[in-house]
Design a protein around this motif. Structure first.
Motif, PDB file in Angstrom:
ATOM      1  N   PHE A 580       6.147  13.278 -12.942  1.00 18.74           N
ATOM      2  CA  PHE A 580       6.655  12.007 -13.438  1.00 18.74           C
ATOM      3  C   PHE A 580       6.973  11.040 -12.306  1.00 18.74           C
ATOM      4  CE2 PHE A 580       8.013  15.607 -16.080  1.00 18.74           C
ATOM      5  CZ  PHE A 580       7.285  15.342 -17.223  1.00 18.74           C
ATOM      6  N   THR A 581       7.605  11.506 -11.245  1.00 20.60           N
ATOM      7  CA  THR A 581       7.993  10.603 -10.169  1.00 20.60           C
ATOM      8  C   THR A 581       6.814  10.136  -9.334  1.00 20.60           C
ATOM      9  OG1 THR A 581       8.436  12.477  -8.669  1.00 20.60           O
ATOM     10  CG2 THR A 581      10.269  11.676 -10.003  1.00 20.60           C
ATOM     11  N   TYR A 582       5.675  10.840  -9.424  1.00 26.35           N
ATOM     12  CA  TYR A 582       4.509  10.427  -8.645  1.00 26.35           C
ATOM     13  C   TYR A 582       3.793   9.241  -9.282  1.00 26.35           C
ATOM     14  CZ  TYR A 582       1.097  11.416  -4.960  1.00 26.35           C
ATOM     15  OH  TYR A 582       0.322  11.355  -3.832  1.00 26.35           O
ATOM     16  N   VAL A 583       4.072   8.939 -10.557  1.00 29.73           N
ATOM     17  CA  VAL A 583       3.469   7.766 -11.192  1.00 29.73           C
ATOM     18  C   VAL A 583       3.923   6.490 -10.484  1.00 29.73           C
ATOM     19  CG1 VAL A 583       3.323   6.421 -13.312  1.00 29.73           C
ATOM     20  CG2 VAL A 583       3.122   8.901 -13.405  1.00 29.73           C
ATOM     21  N   PRO A 584       5.228   6.213 -10.376  1.00 30.57           N
ATOM     22  CA  PRO A 584       5.624   5.000  -9.645  1.00 30.57           C
ATOM     23  C   PRO A 584       5.255   5.047  -8.172  1.00 30.57           C
ATOM     24  CG  PRO A 584       7.546   6.348 -10.171  1.00 30.57           C
ATOM     25  CD  PRO A 584       6.406   6.917 -10.929  1.00 30.57           C
ATOM     26  N   MET A 585       5.283   6.243  -7.556  1.00 30.92           N
ATOM     27  CA  MET A 585       4.910   6.318  -6.148  1.00 30.92           C
ATOM     28  C   MET A 585       3.441   5.970  -5.956  1.00 30.92           C
ATOM     29  SD  MET A 585       6.065   6.829  -3.142  1.00 30.92           S
ATOM     30  CE  MET A 585       4.860   5.838  -2.255  1.00 30.92           C
ATOM     31  N   SER A 586       2.593   6.341  -6.893  1.00 22.92           N
ATOM     32  CA  SER A 586       1.178   5.995  -6.803  1.00 22.92           C
ATOM     33  C   SER A 586       0.975   4.490  -6.915  1.00 22.92           C
ATOM     34  CB  SER A 586       0.402   6.712  -7.912  1.00 22.92           C
ATOM     35  OG  SER A 586       0.517   8.108  -7.794  1.00 22.92           O
ATOM     36  N   ILE A 587       1.774   3.839  -7.741  1.00 20.47           N
ATOM     37  CA  ILE A 587       1.678   2.382  -7.874  1.00 20.47           C
ATOM     38  C   ILE A 587       2.110   1.701  -6.577  1.00 20.47           C
ATOM     39  CG2 ILE A 587       2.585   0.395  -9.123  1.00 20.47           C
ATOM     40  CD1 ILE A 587       2.804   2.198 -11.584  1.00 20.47           C
ATOM     41  N   ILE A 588       3.184   2.180  -5.973  1.00 17.79           N
ATOM     42  CA  ILE A 588       3.636   1.606  -4.700  1.00 17.79           C
ATOM     43  C   ILE A 588       2.573   1.801  -3.620  1.00 17.79           C
ATOM     44  CG2 ILE A 588       5.335   1.843  -2.852  1.00 17.79           C
ATOM     45  CD1 ILE A 588       6.382   0.370  -5.278  1.00 17.79           C
ATOM     46  N   ALA A 589       1.980   2.989  -3.553  1.00 13.54           N
ATOM     47  CA  ALA A 589       0.926   3.239  -2.568  1.00 13.54           C
ATOM     48  C   ALA A 589      -0.264   2.324  -2.803  1.00 13.54           C
ATOM     49  CB  ALA A 589       0.495   4.705  -2.616  1.00 13.54           C
ATOM     50  N   ALA A 590      -0.635   2.089  -4.064  1.00 11.01           N
ATOM     51  CA  ALA A 590      -1.750   1.205  -4.368  1.00 11.01           C
ATOM     52  C   ALA A 590      -1.439  -0.230  -3.958  1.00 11.01           C
ATOM     53  CB  ALA A 590      -2.082   1.276  -5.862  1.00 11.01           C
ATOM     54  N   ILE A 591      -0.216  -0.688  -4.172  1.00  5.28           N
ATOM     55  CA  ILE A 591       0.174  -2.035  -3.728  1.00  5.28           C
ATOM     56  C   ILE A 591       0.005  -2.156  -2.221  1.00  5.28           C
ATOM     57  CG2 ILE A 591       2.131  -3.608  -3.458  1.00  5.28           C
ATOM     58  CD1 ILE A 591       3.154  -2.640  -6.154  1.00  5.28           C
ATOM     59  N   ALA A 592       0.472  -1.160  -1.489  1.00  4.07           N
ATOM     60  CA  ALA A 592       0.395  -1.212  -0.022  1.00  4.07           C
ATOM     61  C   ALA A 592      -1.037  -1.208   0.463  1.00  4.07           C
ATOM     62  CB  ALA A 592       1.171  -0.033   0.572  1.00  4.07           C
ATOM     63  N   ILE A 593      -1.888  -0.373  -0.141  1.00  2.00           N
ATOM     64  CA  ILE A 593      -3.258  -0.220   0.348  1.00  2.00           C
ATOM     65  C   ILE A 593      -4.135  -1.381  -0.085  1.00  2.00           C
ATOM     66  CG2 ILE A 593      -5.322   1.226   0.192  1.00  2.00           C
ATOM     67  CD1 ILE A 593      -3.475   3.648  -0.083  1.00  2.00           C
ATOM     68  N   VAL A 594      -4.086  -1.741  -1.351  1.00  2.00           N
ATOM     69  CA  VAL A 594      -4.985  -2.775  -1.862  1.00  2.00           C
ATOM     70  C   VAL A 594      -4.578  -4.154  -1.368  1.00  2.00           C
ATOM     71  CG1 VAL A 594      -5.819  -3.893  -3.963  1.00  2.00           C
ATOM     72  CG2 VAL A 594      -5.602  -1.425  -3.876  1.00  2.00           C
ATOM     73  N   HIS A 595      -3.283  -4.426  -1.339  1.00  2.00           N
ATOM     74  CA  HIS A 595      -2.823  -5.749  -0.958  1.00  2.00           C
ATOM     75  C   HIS A 595      -2.487  -5.875   0.523  1.00  2.00           C
ATOM     76  CE1 HIS A 595      -3.134  -6.685  -5.045  1.00  2.00           C
ATOM     77  NE2 HIS A 595      -1.992  -6.174  -5.457  1.00  2.00           N
ATOM     78  N   ALA A 596      -2.878  -4.875   1.307  1.00  2.00           N
ATOM     79  CA  ALA A 596      -2.785  -4.956   2.771  1.00  2.00           C
ATOM     80  C   ALA A 596      -1.390  -5.337   3.244  1.00  2.00           C
ATOM     81  CB  ALA A 596      -3.825  -5.946   3.313  1.00  2.00           C
ATOM     82  N   VAL A 597      -0.379  -4.655   2.722  1.00  2.00           N
ATOM     83  CA  VAL A 597       0.991  -4.907   3.188  1.00  2.00           C
ATOM     84  C   VAL A 597       1.083  -4.494   4.652  1.00  2.00           C
ATOM     85  CG1 VAL A 597       3.401  -4.258   2.895  1.00  2.00           C
ATOM     86  CG2 VAL A 597       1.951  -4.584   0.896  1.00  2.00           C
ATOM     87  N   ARG A 598       1.656  -5.359   5.458  1.00  2.00           N
ATOM     88  CA  ARG A 598       1.723  -5.121   6.899  1.00  2.00           C
ATOM     89  C   ARG A 598       2.623  -3.928   7.216  1.00  2.00           C
ATOM     90  NH1 ARG A 598      -1.433  -8.019  10.771  1.00  2.00           N
ATOM     91  NH2 ARG A 598      -2.031  -9.998   9.823  1.00  2.00           N
ATOM     92  N   ILE A 599       2.063  -2.924   7.892  1.00  2.00           N
ATOM     93  CA  ILE A 599       2.873  -1.796   8.345  1.00  2.00           C
ATOM     94  C   ILE A 599       3.759  -2.234   9.504  1.00  2.00           C
ATOM     95  CG2 ILE A 599       2.805   0.552   9.210  1.00  2.00           C
ATOM     96  CD1 ILE A 599       1.770   0.203   6.363  1.00  2.00           C
ATOM     97  N   ILE A 600       3.174  -2.940  10.469  1.00  2.00           N
ATOM     98  CA  ILE A 600       3.923  -3.515  11.588  1.00  2.00           C
ATOM     99  C   ILE A 600       3.819  -5.024  11.456  1.00  2.00           C
ATOM    100  CG2 ILE A 600       4.143  -3.688  14.084  1.00  2.00           C
ATOM    101  CD1 ILE A 600       2.855  -0.959  14.311  1.00  2.00           C
ATOM    102  N   PRO A 601       4.852  -5.702  11.029  1.00  2.00           N
ATOM    103  CA  PRO A 601       4.762  -7.148  10.786  1.00  2.00           C
ATOM    104  C   PRO A 601       4.651  -7.946  12.067  1.00  2.00           C
ATOM    105  CG  PRO A 601       7.012  -6.387  10.501  1.00  2.00           C
ATOM    106  CD  PRO A 601       6.182  -5.156  10.720  1.00  2.00           C
ATOM    107  N   ASP A 602       4.131  -9.169  11.939  1.00  2.00           N
ATOM    108  CA  ASP A 602       4.060 -10.086  13.078  1.00  2.00           C
ATOM    109  C   ASP A 602       5.437 -10.677  13.356  1.00  2.00           C
ATOM    110  OD1 ASP A 602       1.335  -9.665  13.300  1.00  2.00           O
ATOM    111  OD2 ASP A 602       0.881 -11.259  11.847  1.00  2.00           O
TER     112      ASP A 602
END
Length: 798
Positions: A580-602
């Protein structure tokens, strides 16, 4: 989700950013830009598309004139009154975006974009500052701002802006509103029509080749060949990675993404089915096989099930399996395989639909689904013939219907959510609890962020809580005692992890270092993505309630996942929670990967890196950055899959089917044990109390249909049958004992021969021949069955 990039309805990639043209009265004035700033002019050639004309004399469109700064753009047919046709002040380049109006309209719709980006060597990112609202005193259109992303809808004039090359360099102001675009080195290919399958058939054909390799590995494992394990892992990667790679490329439209996700789910279900295609061997499936068989034989629900008493009051799965068996004439095993397979596919399809509805991005929905496919129990446990498998589709249906209702879908979807709540409740207790928590989390986040507070959002959570409490309080009262033991073990594990308490006696051995390293790397990658998204949302002051709910769910995932490292029993606890808890975690991971969230910001203009506010708007990746993102994302998700296979179910020692192994669950089920269980069903009444090791009890209580006695470890470990053992047997009311002579050949894989084994975690040598042979020397015992390997002893009443 929310303000994340949204592709066009035809499945266009996120490289296309849409903006609604301003009405005539909102035309932005082309004020003279500050020194050093350049203004780019873009004009559509008479249709609702934007063709970008690079600034400069040679690239001016025929019949048009360059306009000096400060001059308003003229409607078609109106001549410029500015002297010096085609001239520009030094250092300034100005062009204008014009949206073609119908012939009846002569008004001018003009939007001016000012390029204001500081480029670094090798950086393919440009920041476009949107114009400020016109200072004409005209009231702005409700719901539309400079940063509004508008999807193209029927009858709506929408401009799609595509930049083929970087604009000139200029300085940005600290208070500028910006949209981040990443430029492709060449025009990016667009996905096909929304209903086109694209490359899905070819990608799934490659994935199916991996299924064949795993099938060969299973055959090799049964014959103990040396190449079987290498073929297994090669096949797993081939099944999984091509689908992930295609989804991350963002070239797949809605139909292609859906087919890829469903095809991957079907291929992975084949991997589970091929492990044992002829019969159920997993103990949990055997328990539900018995529940279904009882319904087919009697036609009644709520028949007593000694193998799993709480399942009597959650008959959803057994009723579906019995219905398929009775309607088709198939045996219960075949009907169970069909029901479990359809339930698994429906759950994945609803997960895709829910994420697609929330994000409007097929790439987001697809990546979320394949990330969830890396859950530890996804491949086997969550696709077995279990009541949790039957409840998960209703769980996800309720979440999807709740989303539709809260976004204006009307009372129809609220009614669908109520049906989902009821079906989940009568199918599985733990899934029902998880649904109540999920609906409550969605309600709380919405109440906390929205103004005025939408109190109606509490209706589904309140209904779910009332239905679950009523069912357990009035019907399934025994589930409380059944769950007490697992809850206590989980509490002890968490206490050990956070409180520093010593490991309890009988704890199992720690996870092997290699397995721990693979799982740890995958979790570390997820944690980095989680923290990057959390930082982005906090600094942007994100107000999307569903993203915040997913973020909180991701935090719960990490909190519960720590149990994975508490020993060999830890992965099972963490795996069941992560369902159950991996459902929201998968959505967060998809947001980070697909939308190119900066790991190290400028760094921002103040030199701050970690406190720099991300620019509002949409981050779009193309070209070299997209290529790197696809390879890195595929590697990470594949690593998560490998970690799930090594830490999930079945355990590493039983990944391949093969010869008998003691107390190894599915690897312990063979013809000898099954034959002894069938003898019990034919010769012993259902109320007979039968004890034995883990496998013997599982078979006796299902195929044998007897009443299991699991706490018999002390009787087997004793060197002799003394008064102490006789008293224990009397207290447990044991009628028969099953003895498998192979228990003396090797130690148990899970470091326990019996449930609640007194020697669990401390077994260094197998049971001796003397310990297993003592039952032939006890006057109160008589051997009533022997097939050469398995013996059954009757205990005479004293």
């Amino acid at each position: 989700m929310g303000d994340q990039p949204t592709p066009a309805e035809d499945g266009a990639p996120e490289e296309a950013v849409t903006a609604e043209p301003a009405p005539p009265e909102k035309t932005a004035a082309a004020d003279k830009p500050p020194p050093g700033e350049q203004t780019v002019v873009i004009k559509p050639p008479g249709e609702q598309t934007v063709v970008i004309k690079p600034p400069g004399k040679d690239n001016e469109p025929p019949g048009e004139e360059s306009k000096p700064p400060g001059e308003e753009s003229k409607p078609p047919g109106e001549q410029s009154t500015t002297p010096g046709k085609g001239s520009k002040p030094p250092g300034e380049e100005t062009v204008v975006i014009k949206v073609a109006e119908p012939a009846a309209k002569q008004s001018d719709d003009t939007v001016i974009l000012k390029a204001a980006a500081v480029r670094k060597p090798g950086d393919d990112t440009v920041i476009i500052r949107l114009p400020d609202a016109p200072k004409t005193g005209v009231k702005a259109k409700a719901g539309v701002s400079a940063l509004t992303t508008v999807r193209k809808q029927a009858g709506e004039e929408t401009v799609v802006i595509t930049l083929p090359q970087p604009p000139a360099t200029a300085r940005r102001k600290p208070d500028d509103e910006t949209v981040v675009l990443r430029l492709p080195a060449e025009p990016a290919p667009r996905p096909r029509d929304v209903y086109a399958l694209g490359w899905a058939p070819w990608v799934l054909a490659i994935s199916s080749f991996g299924v064949v390799l795993v099938a060969l590995a299973y055959a090799g494992g049964r014959h103990e060949t040396g190449w079987a394990m290498a073929a297994y892992w090669t096949g797993q990667v081939i099944v999984f990675s091509p689908v992930v790679f295609r989804l991350l490329s963002r070239l797949a439209g809605v139909a292609e993404s859906f087919v890829l996700v469903m095809g991957l789910a079907a291929n992975q279900y084949m991997l589970k089915w091929m492990y044992s295609p002829d019969q159920f061997r997993f103990p949990d499936e055997l328990q539900h096989w018995l529940a279904t068989t009882l319904i087919t034989e009697s036609g009644d629900l709520f028949r007593q099930n000694n193998a799993l008493p709480p399942a009597v009051h959650f008959p959803g799965l057994a009723e579906m399996g019995a219905g398929v068996s009775l309607l088709t004439g198939l045996p219960v095993t075949a009907a169970g395989v069909i029901v479990a397979g359809f339930a698994h596919l429906i759950f994945v399809g609803l997960l895709f639909a829910a994420v697609l509805r929330a994000s409007n991005s097929p790439a987001m929905a697809g990546v979320a689904c394949v990330t969830y496919a890396t859950a530890m129990h996804y491949l086997f446990f969550n696709s077995m013939f279990l009541y949790a498998t039957a409840a998960l589709p209703y769980f996800m249906l309720t979440v999807w219907a709740h989303r539709r209702w809260r976004t204006g879908g009307g009372p129809t979807f609220l009614a669908m959510a109520a049906v989902g709540i009821a079906m989940t409740t009568v199918s599985h207790h733990v899934t029902a609890f998880a649904l109540v928590a999920t609906l409550l989390l969605l309600a709380v986040t919405e109440l906390a962020l929205d103004r005025p507070r939408p109190w109606a959002t509490l209706i589904p959570a309140a209904v779910a809580l009332a239905v679950v409490c009523a069912w357990i309080g009035l019907v399934a009262r025994d589930v409380i005692g059944y769950l007490e033991g697992p809850v206590q073990r989980l509490a002890a594990s968490l206490s050990q992890m956070f409180g520093g308490a010593a490991a309890p006696a009988g704890a199992s051995e720690p996870v092997p270092l290699t397995q721990l390293a693979v799982q740890g790397l995958g979790l570390l990658g997820l944690l980095v993505l989680f923290l990057a998204v959390a930082r982005d949302m906090i600094l942007r002051k994100d107000r999307d309630t569903w993203r915040w709910a997913a973020l909180v769910g991701g935090a719960v995932f990490f909190a519960g996942n720590g149990a994975r490292f508490l020993g060999s029993g830890g992965p099972e606890i963490a795996g069941r929670l992560s369902t159950f808890t991996y459902v929201p975690m998968s959505i967060i991971a998809a947001i980070a990967i697909v939308h190119a969230v900066r790991i190290i910001p400028d760094k921002d203009e103040h030199g701050r890196r970690w406190l720099s506010v991300p620019p509002p708007g949409v981050a779009i990746t193309t070209g070299r950055r997209l290529t790197n993102q696809v390879y890195v994302g595929t590697t990470l998700i594949t690593l998560l899959m490998v970690g799930a296979r090594t830490g999930g179910w079945p355990p590493v020692s039983a990944l391949l089917p093969g010869p008998y192994m003691p107390a190894a669950y599915e690897r312990s089920v063979d013809a000898y044990g099954v034959d002894s269980a069938h003898w019990q069903s034919e010769n012993l009444p259902p109320h007979t109390r039968v004890g034995g090791d883990i496998t013997a009890v599982a078979l006796s209580s299902t195929y044998g249909r007897t009443d299991p006695v699991r706490e018999v470890g002390p009787l087997y470990w004793a060197d002799w049958w003394s008064d102490t053992e006789e008293e224990t047997a009397r207290q447990l009311a044991i009628d028969y004992l099953v003895v498998d002579r192979r228990l003396s050949e090797s130690v148990p894989v899970d470091n326990a021969y019996f449930q609640d084994d007194p020697m669990a975690g401390r077994i260094i040598r197998p049971l001796s021949e003397a310990q297993l042979g003592k039952f032939d020397l006890i006057p109160e015992m008589s051997r009533v069955y022997d097939n050469g390997v398995v013996r059954i002893y009757r205990r005479e009443a004293t």
